[in-house]
Design a protein around this motif. Structure first.
Motif, PDB file in Angstrom:
ATOM      1  N   TYR A  17       0.864  -1.179   0.000  1.00  0.00           N
ATOM      2  CA  TYR A  17       0.000   0.000   0.000  1.00  0.00           C
ATOM      3  C   TYR A  17       0.904   1.233   0.000  1.00  0.00           C
ATOM      4  N   GLN A  74      -4.135   3.173   4.003  1.00  0.00           N
ATOM      5  CA  GLN A  74      -4.253   1.715   3.990  1.00  0.00           C
ATOM      6  C   GLN A  74      -5.070   1.192   2.811  1.00  0.00           C
ATOM      7  N   ARG A  75      -5.922   2.034   2.246  1.00  0.00           N
ATOM      8  CA  ARG A  75      -6.743   1.613   1.122  1.00  0.00           C
ATOM      9  C   ARG A  75      -6.490   2.553  -0.056  1.00  0.00           C
ATOM     10  N   ASN A 124     -10.769  -3.864   1.707  1.00  0.00           N
ATOM     11  CA  ASN A 124      -9.686  -3.114   1.074  1.00  0.00           C
ATOM     12  C   ASN A 124     -10.176  -1.908   0.278  1.00  0.00           C
ATOM     13  N   ASP A 159      -5.826 -11.661   5.641  1.00  0.00           N
ATOM     14  CA  ASP A 159      -6.778 -10.868   4.863  1.00  0.00           C
ATOM     15  C   ASP A 159      -8.232 -11.232   5.185  1.00  0.00           C
ATOM     16  N   THR A 165      -9.573  -3.300   8.021  1.00  0.00           N
ATOM     17  CA  THR A 165      -8.818  -3.231   6.771  1.00  0.00           C
ATOM     18  C   THR A 165      -8.134  -4.571   6.494  1.00  0.00           C
ATOM     19  N   THR A 216      -2.150  -5.616   5.042  1.00  0.00           N
ATOM     20  CA  THR A 216      -1.176  -4.587   4.669  1.00  0.00           C
ATOM     21  C   THR A 216       0.182  -5.002   5.235  1.00  0.00           C
TER      22      THR A 216
END
Length: 834
Positions: free
Chosen positions: A195, A226-227, A293, A798, A822, A825
Motif C-alpha cells: 500500500y 491503507q486503502r 480493502n 486478509d 482493513t 497490509t
C-alpha cells in the motif's frame, strides 16, 4: 475557596464564571520517572499505577483494574492507527475500522449507541484530549496520534475513573509521554510494501544538566493510506516537545507543547453482499469492490460545491478527510510543601480545529433503479467525472461489472473550534494512623470545552468501485431533462430528507472538587473517594431541524454562478438566521470505594463499587430533551447519564508469570443521538462478565494474552420497548487478544492475534455479524548495534471483520452497508537508535 482562587490565578480569564465540574486523572510526578512497560513486562514491586488514582501506587496494592502498553510494544506491533493499538488492552471493545480516528470505543459491555467513546475518556499526560469523547464528528481519537513520543499507554477500567476523571465512569486511557529520563532517541523510515504510504518518525531526549531534561519527537507521512484512493489520502504529521526542571527538594516543573496537523481518510460504511439468513449470513465482496480493502473515496471525486456556515458559496475538499489541527501548551508541576505532602498542578490550553469530510452511502442499489428514483421511469445515466465524463452509460446493468450506484450523503463538517482549557490541582500526603497510614488527597478540576461547528452536508450519485476509480453520475429524465448537476441532485442532504444543515456555537464549563482517603494497614488497602461535578451549557444552535419558527432550510441559489437556476440549485440547504439558545445547568455526585487484600507477596484480592456520571453534551441538541425556545432541559435527568459498577478479582505476579482475573457488573443509563440513522436513544443497560489478563515469560519466549466475556442486555427502552431484553448491537460475548513472541539476541519474531465472537448488527437482534480472528505478525532483525529492520504484517490472512452494519436485516437486494477492518497490509521500517 482558597483553592478555587489559586486555580483562578493559574487559569485566569480562560474560564467564565459559572457552574461546572470535571476532574481528570493526574498522575503523581514522582511516579512518572518510573519506566512502566506493558501490563506484564514488569515483574518487580515497581509496577506503578499513575492513571486515575490519587497517587502513584503499586498494582498489587490497588483495588482497580489497569493494563498498560510500553513504547517497545508500539514499535513491534506497528498498529496502523491508535484504535488498533488499543485493541490489545483487555476489557476494551474497539471498533478499529474507521481509519485514524472516528473509532467506537467502549469498555466492559457499556453501550456504543452512537459514535465515539461516551463513557471512556482519552487523555494525554493526565488531562483529557477533549472533555467529551463523543462530540459529533469530533471524536477524541481524531485528535490523537501515537508515535515515538509515547512512553506508556495506561488503561483503567471502571473503578476510580469515576472520581478521578470527569465524564469517564467506564474508564480512562492515558497516553503518557517520554520526558527525557532516558538518554537517546531514534529515527525511523517506514513504508507500505503493498500500500502507498511513506512515513518518517523521530524522537530525542536526555539531560541538559543534572536538573534539566528534555524530550521532543514527531512524525510526517504521505500517501493513499491503507486503502487505495487515487490521491494522497493521508498527509501531515505531529511534533511534540517538553522540558523539565527538577529541584533539590523533590519538586519539578514541566512545560510541554504539541502541534498536530494531519489529514487521514475517515472510512464510513461500504457496500457488501450478504446471502444466507439473518442468523447465518455470508458476507461476500461485491464485484470490483472489496469490503476490507475498498472505499468509496476516489481520485475522481475530490471537491464539492456548497454553501459555508455563512451561506456563501464555497468549495470543500473531500481529500481533507479527518483533519485535526491542534496547537496546545501545558504546564505540570509538583511542589513539596511538607514532609510527604505535595501540591500537584496541571494546566493545558488546546486550540483545536479542523474538519470531518467523508461520503456516507444513504442507499446502494441497481443503477437503473436508483436513477429512476431520481429521474423517473426510463431515466438516463451519464458519467459526470473521470476520463469518461459526459459519456452516456448505455448499459447500466453492466456498470463497473456490478451494475450498482450509491446515493451519497457527504458528511462535511467544518470544526471551527473544539478549543478546551483544563486545570487540575490537588494536594496529597499521608499521616500515621495506628499501625498503618492514612493517605489524603483533595483537589479541584475545571474545564471549558468549545463546540463550534457547521454541518455543510450535500449529496451526489456515484458508481460503486474501489481502488480510487469511482466516478460521479448524472441523471436525466427519459426526455433528457437534467435532474442532477455534476452528479449532485441537491445541494443538501437530499437522501436524508434535506436535514442537517446546522450550526453549533456552544460552551460547556465544568468544575469538580474531589477528595480521597486511603487507609493502609497490614495487608489491607482501603480507599474511598468522592467527586462533585457541577456545570453549565451555554450557547446557541441554528438549523431547520429545530422545527417551526426557526427558519427554512432550503432555498434556490445559483451555486455555479452561471446565471441559471438548475433543478439541483432549487434544493440548496442554508443555515437559517434564527438561532435557538442553549441554557441549562447540571450537577451530580460520583463515588467509589474499594478494598485490596495482599494474600502474599505475589497475590492479592480486591473488590470495588462505584457510581459515576457522564454529562451529555451536543448530542442532546435538536432532540426532545432540549426546549428550542428557552434552551433549557425538558427533562432534568437528561443532562447526566449514570453508570453503576461492581467489580472484584484476583491478582498474581511472580517471576515471569502474571495473572489477573476480574468479575464485573455494570448498569448504564444512556441518552444519545446517532447522525447516520437520525435516531435518538433513551435506554438502560445491564452488563456482567469476567475479564482475564496474563503473561508468561521464560528465556527468549513470552506470551501476553487477555480475554473478556460479557453478557449484556437492554433492560429498558423508553422510545422502543420492543428491544427490551435484547443484546445491545455490536456487543460480542467474547473478545480476546494474544501476543506470542520469541526474542533472540538480534532477531525477534512475534504475532498479535485479535478476535471476537458473533454479535448482532442492530438492537433488534436479527442480522448477525460473524466473529473473526485477525492475525498480525512482526519480524525484526538488528544487523548492527542501534540499527533495527522490521517487517510487519497487519491482518496477515486478509480476513473480513465486520464491525458495524447500517442494516439490521438482510434487505431484498442483499446489499448491506457495513464497516470492516482493513485487509492485509505489509510494511517495512528501518530504525536507527542513538
Amino acid at each position: 475557596m482558597k483553592l478555587h482562587l489559586l486555580l483562578a490565578g493559574v487559569a485566569a480569564a480562560s474560564f467564565t464564571v459559572s457552574a461546572g465540574a470535571q476532574t481528570v486523572a493526574v498522575q503523581d510526578d514522582s511516579a512518572q520517572s518510573t519506566e512502566v512497560e506493558s501490563a506484564s513486562d514488569v515483574s518487580s514491586e515497581e509496577d506503578i499505577v499513575i492513571t486515575a488514582v490519587a497517587q502513584g501506587t503499586n498494582r498489587l496494592n490497588s483495588s482497580i483494574t489497569i493494563s498498560s502498553i510500553g513504547s517497545d510494544s508500539l514499535v513491534q506491533l506497528a498498529p496502523r492507527t491508535s484504535a488498533e493499538l488499543l485493541r490489545n488492552l483487555p476489557g476494551l471493545r474497539v471498533e478499529a475500522s474507521g481509519g485514524d480516528g472516528n473509532a467506537n470505543i467502549s469498555v466492559r459491555g457499556l453501550p456504543v449507541a452512537s459514535g465515539g467513546s461516551k463513557f471512556l475518556q482519552l487523555q494525554e499526560d493526565g488531562l483529557p484530549i477533549l472533555e467529551f469523547g463523543d462530540i459529533t464528528f469530533g471524536n477524541a481519537d481524531i485528535f490523537l496520534r501515537a508515535d515515538f513520543n509515547v512512553r506508556t499507554v495506561e488503561a483503567v477500567r471502571g473503578g476510580s475513573a469515576s472520581t478521578f476523571a470527569s465524564n469517564s465512569p467506564g474508564g480512562v486511557i492515558n497516553f503518557i509521554s517520554k520526558t527525557g529520563d532516558q538518554e537517546g532517541g531514534a529515527f525511523q523510515l517506514s513504508s507500505g510494501l503493498d500500500y502507498r504510504e511513506f512515513r518518517v518518525d523521530f524522537d530525542q531526549g536526555g539531560k541538559l544538566s543534572d536538573s534539566l531534561s528534555y524530550h521532543f519527537g514527531g512524525f510526517y507521512r504521505i500517501g493513499d493510506g491503507q486503502r487505495e484512493v487515487g490521491y494522497d489520502g493521508v498527509r501531515g504529521g505531529q511534533f511534540k516537545a517538553n522540558i523539565t526542571k527538577s529541584f533539590g527538594d523533590g519538586g519539578d516543573v514541566r512545560l510541554y507543547g504539541k502541534y498536530l496537523n494531519d489529514r487521514a481518510i475517515g472510512y464510513l460504511p461500504n457496500p457488501v453482499q450478504v446471502t444466507g439468513s439473518n442468523s447465518d449470513p455470508e458476507y461476500r465482496d461485491i464485484a470490483n469492490f472489496s469490503i476490507n480493502n475498498g472505499t468509496l473515496h476516489s481520485g475522481n471525486i475530490q471537491n464539492v460545491q456548497t454553501l459555508d456556515g455563512n451561506n456563501r458559496p464555497t468549495t470543500r475538499s473531500i481529500a481533507d478527510g479527518q483533519n485535526p489541527v491542534v496547537y496546545s501548551i501545558g504546564l505540570e508541576t509538583q511542589i513539596p510543601i511538607a514532609d510527604g505532602w505535595n501540591i500537584v498542578e496541571r494546566f493545558r490550553y488546546a486550540d483545536i480545529s479542523g474538519g470531518f469530510t467523508s461520503p456516507f452511502p444513504a442507499a446502494v442499489g441497481s443503477a437503473q433503479s436508483l436513477a429512476n428514483g431520481l429521474g423517473g421511469a426510463g431515466a438516463q445515466l451519464f458519467f459526470a467525472s473521470g476520463a469518461q465524463a459526459g459519456q452516456r452509460i448505455a448499459d447500466p446493468a453492466s456498470l463497473n461489472g456490478n451494475g450498482l450506484l450509491a446515493n451519497i450523503v457527504l458528511f462535511d463538517v467544518d470544526l471551527k473550534s473544539l478549543n478546551n482549557i483544563t486545570n487540575d490541582i490537588r494536594i496529597n500526603g499521608s499521616v500515621p494512623m495506628g499501625a498503618g497510614s492514612l493517605s489524603i488527597t483533595g483537589g479541584f478540576y475545571a474545564s471549558r470545552q468549545d463546540i463550534q461547528s457547521d454541518w455543510l452536508w450535500t449529496s451526489f450519485v456515484q458508481t460503486v468501485a474501489d481502488g480510487g476509480r469511482s466516478e460521479l453520475v448524472d441523471i436525466r429524465t427519459a426526455a433528457g431533462t437534467p435532474v442532477t448537476q455534476n452528479g449532485v441532485p441537491g445541494y443538501s442532504a437530499s437522501f436524508f430528507g434535506n436535514c442537517c444543515r446546522r450550526s453549533y456555537d456552544l460552551d460547556y464549563t465544568t468544575y469538580a472538587p474531589f477528595a480521597q482517603l486511603g487507609l493502609e494497614i497490614g495487608r489491607f488497602n482501603i480507599d474511598g473517594s468522592l467527586r462533585y461535578d457541577f456545570g453549565q451549557a451555554r450557547g446557541s444552535v441554528a438549523g431547520a431541524d429545530l422545527g417551526a419558527g426557526f427558519g427554512s432550510g432550503i432555498t434556490a441559489f445559483d451555486i455555479n454562478g452561471n446565471g441559471v437556476i438548475s433543478a439541483p440549485e432549487q434544493q440548496v440547504a442554508v443555515i437559517p438566521g434564527v438561532r435557538s439558545p442553549l441554557d441549562y445547568n447540571y450537577d451530580y455526585l460520583s463515588y467509589s470505594g474499594g478494598v485490596n487484600f495482599r494474600l502474599t507477596g505475589s497475590t492479592a484480592l480486591f473488590a470495588r463499587y462505584s457510581r459515576g456520571g457522564r454529562a451529555n453534551a451536543d448530542r442532546l441538541l435538536f432532540g426532545p430533551s432540549i426546549n428550542p425556545v428557552t434552551g433549557g432541559l425538558t427533562d432534568q435527568g437528561a443532562a447526566v447519564d449514570f453508570v453503576r459498577q461492581l467489580e472484584g478479582g484476583f491478582k498474581y505476579r511472580q517471576g515471569g508469570l502474571s495473572l489477573y482475573a476480574t468479575g464485573f457488573w455494570a448498569r448504564t443509563e444512556e441518552q444519545n443521538f446517532e447522525a447516520t440513522s437520525q435516531r435518538f436513544f433513551n435506554r438502560e443497560y445491564d452488563a456482567k462478565g469476567i475479564e482475564l489478563e496474563g503473561r508468561f515469560a521464560r528465556g527468549p519466549f513470552s506470551l501476553s494474552a487477555g480475554g473478556t466475556y460479557t453478557d449484556a442486555e437492554i433492560t429498558r427502552d423508553v422510545l422502543n420497548p420492543a428491544v427490551e431484553g435484547n443484546s445491545p448491537r455490536r456487543q460480542a460475548k467474547f473478545i480476546f487478544q494474544a501476543t506470542p513472541q520469541v526474542d533472540f539476541d538480534r532477531v525477534t519474531i512475534g504475532a498479535n492475534v485479535i478476535g471476537t465472537t458473533d454479535s448482532y448488527a442492530q438492537d433488534d437482534n436479527q442480522l448477525v455479524m460473524p466473529g473473526f480472528t485477525q492475525v498480525n505478525a512482526f519480524f525484526s532483525v538488528r544487523p548492527a548495534d542501534n540499527v533495527t529492520v522490521t517487517v510487519n504484517g497487519n491482518n496477515l490472512f486478509d480476513v473480513t471483520g465486520i464491525t458495524e452494519s447500517e442494516e439490521g436485516a438482510i434487505p431484498a437486494n442483499g446489499i448491506v452497508r457495513a464497516r470492516s477492518i482493513t485487509g492485509r497490509t505489509i510494511s517495512a521500517a528501518v530504525r536507527f537508535g542513538f
